[in-house]
Design a protein around this motif. Structure first.
Motif, PDB file in Angstrom:
ATOM      1  N   TYR A  72       0.790  -1.229   0.000  1.00 26.67           N
ATOM      2  CA  TYR A  72       0.000   0.000   0.000  1.00 26.67           C
ATOM      3  C   TYR A  72       0.827   1.287   0.000  1.00 26.67           C
ATOM      4  O   TYR A  72       0.283   2.380   0.082  1.00 26.67           O
ATOM      5  CB  TYR A  72      -0.968   0.009   1.183  1.00 26.67           C
ATOM      6  CG  TYR A  72      -0.325  -0.234   2.535  1.00 26.67           C
ATOM      7  CD1 TYR A  72       0.220   0.814   3.269  1.00 26.67           C
ATOM      8  CD2 TYR A  72      -0.277  -1.509   3.076  1.00 26.67           C
ATOM      9  CE1 TYR A  72       0.806   0.597   4.514  1.00 26.67           C
ATOM     10  CE2 TYR A  72       0.299  -1.745   4.321  1.00 26.67           C
ATOM     11  CZ  TYR A  72       0.843  -0.688   5.034  1.00 26.67           C
ATOM     12  OH  TYR A  72       1.419  -0.912   6.265  1.00 26.67           O
ATOM     13  N   GLN A  73       2.147   1.187  -0.094  1.00 26.67           N
ATOM     14  CA  GLN A  73       2.971   2.385  -0.195  1.00 26.67           C
ATOM     15  C   GLN A  73       4.370   1.998  -0.673  1.00 26.67           C
ATOM     16  O   GLN A  73       4.725   0.820  -0.718  1.00 26.67           O
ATOM     17  CB  GLN A  73       3.079   3.082   1.164  1.00 26.67           C
ATOM     18  CG  GLN A  73       3.846   2.287   2.212  1.00 26.67           C
ATOM     19  CD  GLN A  73       4.019   3.037   3.521  1.00 26.67           C
ATOM     20  OE1 GLN A  73       3.392   4.064   3.765  1.00 26.67           O
ATOM     21  NE2 GLN A  73       4.898   2.546   4.379  1.00 26.67           N
ATOM     22  N   SER A  74       5.153   3.007  -1.034  1.00 25.38           N
ATOM     23  CA  SER A  74       6.549   2.780  -1.388  1.00 25.38           C
ATOM     24  C   SER A  74       7.367   2.744  -0.103  1.00 25.38           C
ATOM     25  O   SER A  74       7.179   3.577   0.785  1.00 25.38           O
ATOM     26  CB  SER A  74       7.067   3.903  -2.296  1.00 25.38           C
ATOM     27  OG  SER A  74       6.337   3.948  -3.502  1.00 25.38           O
ATOM     28  N   ALA A  75       8.254   1.786   0.002  1.00 30.05           N
ATOM     29  CA  ALA A  75       9.075   1.659   1.208  1.00 30.05           C
ATOM     30  C   ALA A  75      10.194   2.687   1.189  1.00 30.05           C
ATOM     31  O   ALA A  75      10.948   2.783   0.225  1.00 30.05           O
ATOM     32  CB  ALA A  75       9.652   0.251   1.301  1.00 30.05           C
ATOM     33  N   LYS A  76      10.296   3.456   2.250  1.00 29.81           N
ATOM     34  CA  LYS A  76      11.328   4.485   2.363  1.00 29.81           C
ATOM     35  C   LYS A  76      12.577   3.905   3.006  1.00 29.81           C
ATOM     36  O   LYS A  76      12.508   3.149   3.969  1.00 29.81           O
ATOM     37  CB  LYS A  76      10.797   5.657   3.194  1.00 29.81           C
ATOM     38  CG  LYS A  76      11.752   6.836   3.308  1.00 29.81           C
ATOM     39  CD  LYS A  76      11.034   7.993   4.006  1.00 29.81           C
ATOM     40  CE  LYS A  76      11.990   9.103   4.378  1.00 29.81           C
ATOM     41  NZ  LYS A  76      12.948   8.689   5.414  1.00 29.81           N
ATOM     42  N   THR A  77      13.744   4.275   2.467  1.00 27.46           N
ATOM     43  CA  THR A  77      15.029   3.773   2.943  1.00 27.46           C
ATOM     44  C   THR A  77      15.857   4.912   3.504  1.00 27.46           C
ATOM     45  O   THR A  77      16.013   5.956   2.850  1.00 27.46           O
ATOM     46  CB  THR A  77      15.787   3.088   1.800  1.00 27.46           C
ATOM     47  OG1 THR A  77      14.994   1.999   1.299  1.00 27.46           O
ATOM     48  CG2 THR A  77      17.113   2.545   2.256  1.00 27.46           C
ATOM     49  N   ASN A  78      16.393   4.731   4.704  1.00 26.01           N
ATOM     50  CA  ASN A  78      17.214   5.742   5.369  1.00 26.01           C
ATOM     51  C   ASN A  78      18.683   5.317   5.379  1.00 26.01           C
ATOM     52  O   ASN A  78      19.034   4.207   4.964  1.00 26.01           O
ATOM     53  CB  ASN A  78      16.726   5.968   6.798  1.00 26.01           C
ATOM     54  CG  ASN A  78      15.298   6.464   6.848  1.00 26.01           C
ATOM     55  OD1 ASN A  78      14.889   7.275   6.016  1.00 26.01           O
ATOM     56  ND2 ASN A  78      14.540   5.981   7.815  1.00 26.01           N
ATOM     57  N   ILE A  79      19.531   6.207   5.893  1.00 27.49           N
ATOM     58  CA  ILE A  79      20.970   5.940   5.969  1.00 27.49           C
ATOM     59  C   ILE A  79      21.377   5.818   7.438  1.00 27.49           C
ATOM     60  O   ILE A  79      21.038   6.673   8.269  1.00 27.49           O
ATOM     61  CB  ILE A  79      21.782   7.057   5.294  1.00 27.49           C
ATOM     62  CG1 ILE A  79      21.358   7.207   3.824  1.00 27.49           C
ATOM     63  CG2 ILE A  79      23.279   6.763   5.376  1.00 27.49           C
ATOM     64  CD1 ILE A  79      22.017   8.374   3.111  1.00 27.49           C
ATOM     65  N   TYR A  80      22.119   4.760   7.749  1.00 25.61           N
ATOM     66  CA  TYR A  80      22.537   4.471   9.117  1.00 25.61           C
ATOM     67  C   TYR A  80      24.042   4.191   9.151  1.00 25.61           C
ATOM     68  O   TYR A  80      24.688   4.015   8.113  1.00 25.61           O
ATOM     69  CB  TYR A  80      21.806   3.232   9.651  1.00 25.61           C
ATOM     70  CG  TYR A  80      20.306   3.311   9.599  1.00 25.61           C
ATOM     71  CD1 TYR A  80      19.573   3.751  10.686  1.00 25.61           C
ATOM     72  CD2 TYR A  80      19.611   2.921   8.455  1.00 25.61           C
ATOM     73  CE1 TYR A  80      18.181   3.807  10.653  1.00 25.61           C
ATOM     74  CE2 TYR A  80      18.222   2.979   8.397  1.00 25.61           C
ATOM     75  CZ  TYR A  80      17.508   3.421   9.501  1.00 25.61           C
ATOM     76  OH  TYR A  80      16.136   3.478   9.453  1.00 25.61           O
ATOM     77  N   SER A  81      24.572   4.110  10.363  1.00 26.01           N
ATOM     78  CA  SER A  81      25.953   3.654  10.534  1.00 26.01           C
ATOM     79  C   SER A  81      26.021   2.728  11.742  1.00 26.01           C
ATOM     80  O   SER A  81      25.170   2.787  12.638  1.00 26.01           O
ATOM     81  CB  SER A  81      26.912   4.831  10.724  1.00 26.01           C
ATOM     82  OG  SER A  81      26.750   5.424  11.995  1.00 26.01           O
ATOM     83  N   VAL A  82      27.030   1.867  11.734  1.00 21.84           N
ATOM     84  CA  VAL A  82      27.279   0.974  12.855  1.00 21.84           C
ATOM     85  C   VAL A  82      28.787   0.856  13.019  1.00 21.84           C
ATOM     86  O   VAL A  82      29.534   0.791  12.040  1.00 21.84           O
ATOM     87  CB  VAL A  82      26.638  -0.414  12.629  1.00 21.84           C
ATOM     88  CG1 VAL A  82      27.171  -1.089  11.382  1.00 21.84           C
ATOM     89  CG2 VAL A  82      26.848  -1.311  13.848  1.00 21.84           C
ATOM     90  N   SER A  83      29.248   0.833  14.236  1.00 26.81           N
ATOM     91  CA  SER A  83      30.674   0.717  14.526  1.00 26.81           C
ATOM     92  C   SER A  83      31.161  -0.700  14.232  1.00 26.81           C
ATOM     93  O   SER A  83      30.426  -1.676  14.408  1.00 26.81           O
ATOM     94  CB  SER A  83      30.941   1.059  15.993  1.00 26.81           C
ATOM     95  OG  SER A  83      32.254   0.706  16.358  1.00 26.81           O
ATOM     96  N   LEU A  84      32.402  -0.825  13.785  1.00 26.89           N
ATOM     97  CA  LEU A  84      32.979  -2.145  13.544  1.00 26.89           C
ATOM     98  C   LEU A  84      33.158  -2.929  14.838  1.00 26.89           C
ATOM     99  O   LEU A  84      33.297  -4.150  14.818  1.00 26.89           O
ATOM    100  CB  LEU A  84      34.335  -2.012  12.837  1.00 26.89           C
ATOM    101  CG  LEU A  84      34.296  -1.623  11.354  1.00 26.89           C
ATOM    102  CD1 LEU A  84      35.693  -1.592  10.789  1.00 26.89           C
ATOM    103  CD2 LEU A  84      33.435  -2.594  10.559  1.00 26.89           C
ATOM    104  N   SER A  85      33.155  -2.241  15.940  1.00 30.82           N
ATOM    105  CA  SER A  85      33.264  -2.927  17.226  1.00 30.82           C
ATOM    106  C   SER A  85      31.923  -3.479  17.679  1.00 30.82           C
ATOM    107  O   SER A  85      31.833  -4.183  18.688  1.00 30.82           O
ATOM    108  CB  SER A  85      33.817  -1.971  18.292  1.00 30.82           C
ATOM    109  OG  SER A  85      32.963  -0.850  18.444  1.00 30.82           O
ATOM    110  N   GLY A  86      30.861  -3.142  16.923  1.00 28.07           N
ATOM    111  CA  GLY A  86      29.531  -3.620  17.257  1.00 28.07           C
ATOM    112  C   GLY A  86      28.815  -2.659  18.178  1.00 28.07           C
ATOM    113  O   GLY A  86      29.308  -2.350  19.259  1.00 28.07           O
ATOM    114  N   SER A  87      27.670  -2.164  17.766  1.00 33.99           N
ATOM    115  CA  SER A  87      26.938  -1.194  18.577  1.00 33.99           C
ATOM    116  C   SER A  87      25.538  -1.047  18.016  1.00 33.99           C
ATOM    117  O   SER A  87      25.202  -1.636  16.975  1.00 33.99           O
ATOM    118  CB  SER A  87      27.650   0.165  18.542  1.00 33.99           C
ATOM    119  OG  SER A  87      27.636   0.690  17.222  1.00 33.99           O
TER     120      SER A  87
END
Length: 677
Positions: free
Chosen positions: A249-264
């Motif tokens: 019923y709609q277009s899926a919106k995509t955002n930008i994220y980050s994650v640390s290589l140490s895990g977080s």
């Protein structure tokens, strides 16, 4: 630039030689080498690429990596020789090793391998039970990130193996769903997700799943997009949506994220009115460069390039704002972006300034297509793929303004063929638009003769008849029996501006069909060698939809061909793997009696059907499911219209098996011969 265009013209003249009289055949086409996109070494001295040797006997088909000097000083040589092919190949930062993904003997799933160029066998670097895909390297080459599809709670490989074993023990084989979609292309979807893994190449440690603390994976609508290392190599920037389960019923919106290589836990970097498809930092860490499109009620939006200040992820600036052309691929270099763009039937390479977003041409003329960019550390030396309608993709290198053909895998075979040079015409439609068409003469063309016309219609509709080589509907094979081919970029096609592509909304078939008809009439008027009394039309996917619309609204074609075409828009809405775009096209859901649903559904005009039609479909096609072709077949049989139905078990939206492809071509040619000869 003049020198470059002269070199390109010489190459085109060679590849489009009309002195030979041998026609393109399926047997010749299937033996052409399929050359993959190049990867140039960081030092700019060598380039690697994949090369597939196709055969009707799939057991004899091979895919290997090849290497060549970028200055053309030596012939390309084969690097690998294994039963399974190599994919996602990369150079080491020091240009002395090659990494690739392959599934070799003993592998449960595709794994990462490294091959030292100094000699020796390729060594396996991973043993992940769920496999490895889309590897990215840190700038110093010491660490990698990649994706693997795992069960949502499987953050270690031991858990993945345990869950897989438990699934195998379940005797009930029911598929259970609570949200859309349930199928994609040719497969039923399962609960697995794409997760990002990291691995230290120097220490040889095991891969680590970076998504263990990321809350996004708990969403039923989570779907991973693209990802890259940060400039300092300490984190990963990625795109993702949590709305994939809402695409009914709609277009899926995509955002930008980050994650640390140490895990977080994830950090949201950008969430605004744009849906992002990629994000990558410049080497100096100053900017975040993204691509994305608007979210709204239009059927089509261009993917645009944006620049953010990496220190605050603000100061959003659109680069190449006036370009108004689709971007095929791009690479960031120093102070600019090198990009391949689609422009009125050809693919060109342009340079986009990171500072002010200005655009300047680099490669490309009125013919041929340049894609598959790969840059060395010296921005003046890069590799790319070049192809045209008569020449499959080959690897080329541009070094300080000099162009050099590298792979040349098919030159000898093509030199012996009669490959007529295409001609582009522009027709002013009754709606006032300028419509581009490509006209192709048949093998052994004689200007004193008259030839029947085959109107070939492209799929999409957000596609075009570009100057590229085609395997599935090759116009040289289709016209080899003595037909002129006309291929028209109707409204909805891309490469002519965003508005031109958007204008098909609420007018899926009538306007485009009219433009195709007018372009064909224009070609008949211009070229005395076309016999306008003998016309046929056909196409696949959206081209198949249009063939069914021609059946509903025209009667001058001697025969029609529809592959994977909808005849009933309402049934297509309800059974396809994607539905929201079809609702946008028609102005509402099928139970809303919009003008488009009522007036542009071919099945509603079945009483007008009378032209002999060939219907073909892949049984595993979930994009235009087989029910539409069967419904069309029932209509033709009920009305006693001469027709033939061909169903390909095991095939999807495309007919890919070489033997099936050969049979498909022969049936198309036989159908045309029955009604045009």
């Amino acid at each position: 630039m003049k020198k470059l265009l002269l070199l390109l013209s010489c190459f085109l003249a060679f590849s489009l030689s009309v002195h030979a009289q041998k026609p393109m055949s399926h047997e010749i086409m299937i033996k052409l080498k399929k050359v993959g996109a190049p990867k140039i070494s960081p030092d700019g001295r060598h380039v690697i690429y994949s090369r597939i040797e196709t055969s009707y006997n799939l057991e004899e088909q091979t895919s290997d990596l090849w290497i060549a000097a970028t200055d053309g000083s030596s012939q390309p040589r084969k690097l690998t020789n294994s039963k399974g092919g190599e994919d996602n190949y990369h150079w080491s930062a020091t240009s002395d090793k090659i990494y690739f993904i392959a599934k070799r003997d003993g592998d449960e799933a595709p794994q990462l391998y490294v091959l030292p160029l100094a000699g020796g066998e390729a060594q396996r670097l991973t043993t992940l039970s769920t496999g490895v895909s889309d590897v990215k390297f840190s700038s110093d080459g010491s660490r990698i990130i990649f994706s693997s599809r795992v069960f949502p709670t499987a953050f270690t490989d031991s858990v993945s193996k345990k869950l897989a074993e438990e699934k195998k023990k379940i005797k009930t084989k029911a598929r259970v769903y609570q949200s859309f979609p349930v199928r994609y292309w040719d497969s039923w979807l399962d609960e697995k997700q794409g997760h990002i893994f990291t691995m230290d190449l120097k220490s040889g440690s095991k891969p680590v799943n970076l998504m263990a603390s990321i809350s996004l994976v708990n969403s039923p609508g989570f779907r991973l997009g693209s990802y890259n290392f940060s400039a300092d190599g300490k984190s990963v920037v990625f795109t993702a949506t949590t709305e994939y389960n809402t695409t009914a019923y709609q277009s899926a919106k995509t955002n930008i994220y980050s994650v640390s290589l140490s895990g977080s836990k994830e950090t949201v970097l950008v969430s605004d009115e744009t849906s992002y498809t990629s994000a990558e930092f410049t080497a100096d860490g100053k900017y975040l460069i993204t691509s994305g499109s608007a979210i709204g009620n239009k059927l089509y939006y261009l993917n645009r390039i944006y620049r953010f200040d990496a220190s605050s992820f603000s100061a959003k600036k659109e680069l190449a704002a006036t370009l108004d052309r689709p971007i095929n691929d791009m690479e960031i270099t120093g102070s600019a972006i090198l990009a391949s763009i689609e422009d009125q039937g050809v693919d060109r390479i342009v340079e986009i300034s990171l500072a002010d977003g200005s655009v300047k041409p680099v490669l490309g003329a009125d013919a041929g297509s340049f894609t598959g960019l790969s840059l060395s550390t010296d921005p003046r030396i890069f590799a790319y793929q070049y192809q045209n309608i008569a020449t499959p993709p080959e690897v080329w290198v541009s070094a300080n303004g000099s162009l050099k053909a590298i792979s040349k895998a098919n030159d000898a075979v093509l030199a012996g063929l009669d490959l007529q040079k295409p001609e582009v015409i522009w027709t002013k439609s009754s709606r006032g638009k300028m419509i581009r068409s490509v006209v192709l003469k048949p093998t052994g063309f004689d200007a004193s003769k008259k030839y029947p016309l085959f109107v070939l219609m492209h799929g999409g509709p957000a596609s075009s008849f570009k100057d590229v080589f085609g395997y599935r509907w090759n116009p040289y094979i289709l016209g080899s029996a003595g037909y002129v081919i006309v291929m028209t970029d109707y409204t909805g096609s891309v490469g002519y501006g965003e508005k031109f592509a958007q204008d098909i909304q609420f007018d899926p078939f009538k306007g485009p069909g009219q433009e195709i008809e007018e372009a064909a009439a224009d070609a008949i008027k211009r070229f005395s060698y076309i016999d306008g009394t003998k016309q046929a039309a056909g196409g696949a996917s959206y081209g198949g939809h249009l063939a069914n619309w021609m059946q509903a609204t025209t009667s001058h074609y001697k025969c029609l061909i529809s592959h994977a075409g909808l005849v009933n828009s309402e049934a297509q809405w309800g059974t396809s793997d994607v539905i929201w775009g079809r609702e946008l096209m028609n102005g509402g859901a099928p139970w809303v009696p919009t003008k488009t649903w009522k007036e542009q559904n071919p099945m509603r005009f079945a009483a007008n059907f009378k032209t002999p039609m060939l219907l073909t479909v892949g049984e595993n096609d979930y994009r235009v499911p087989i029910n539409n072709t069967l419904e069309n077949w029932s209509i033709h049989q009920r009305l006693q219209i001469p027709s033939k139905l061909i169903v390909f078990p095991g095939e999807n939206h495309w007919i890919l098996n070489p033997d099936n492809s050969k049979f498909h071509y022969s049936e198309i040619q036989g159908w045309l011969a029955t009604y045009l000869k």
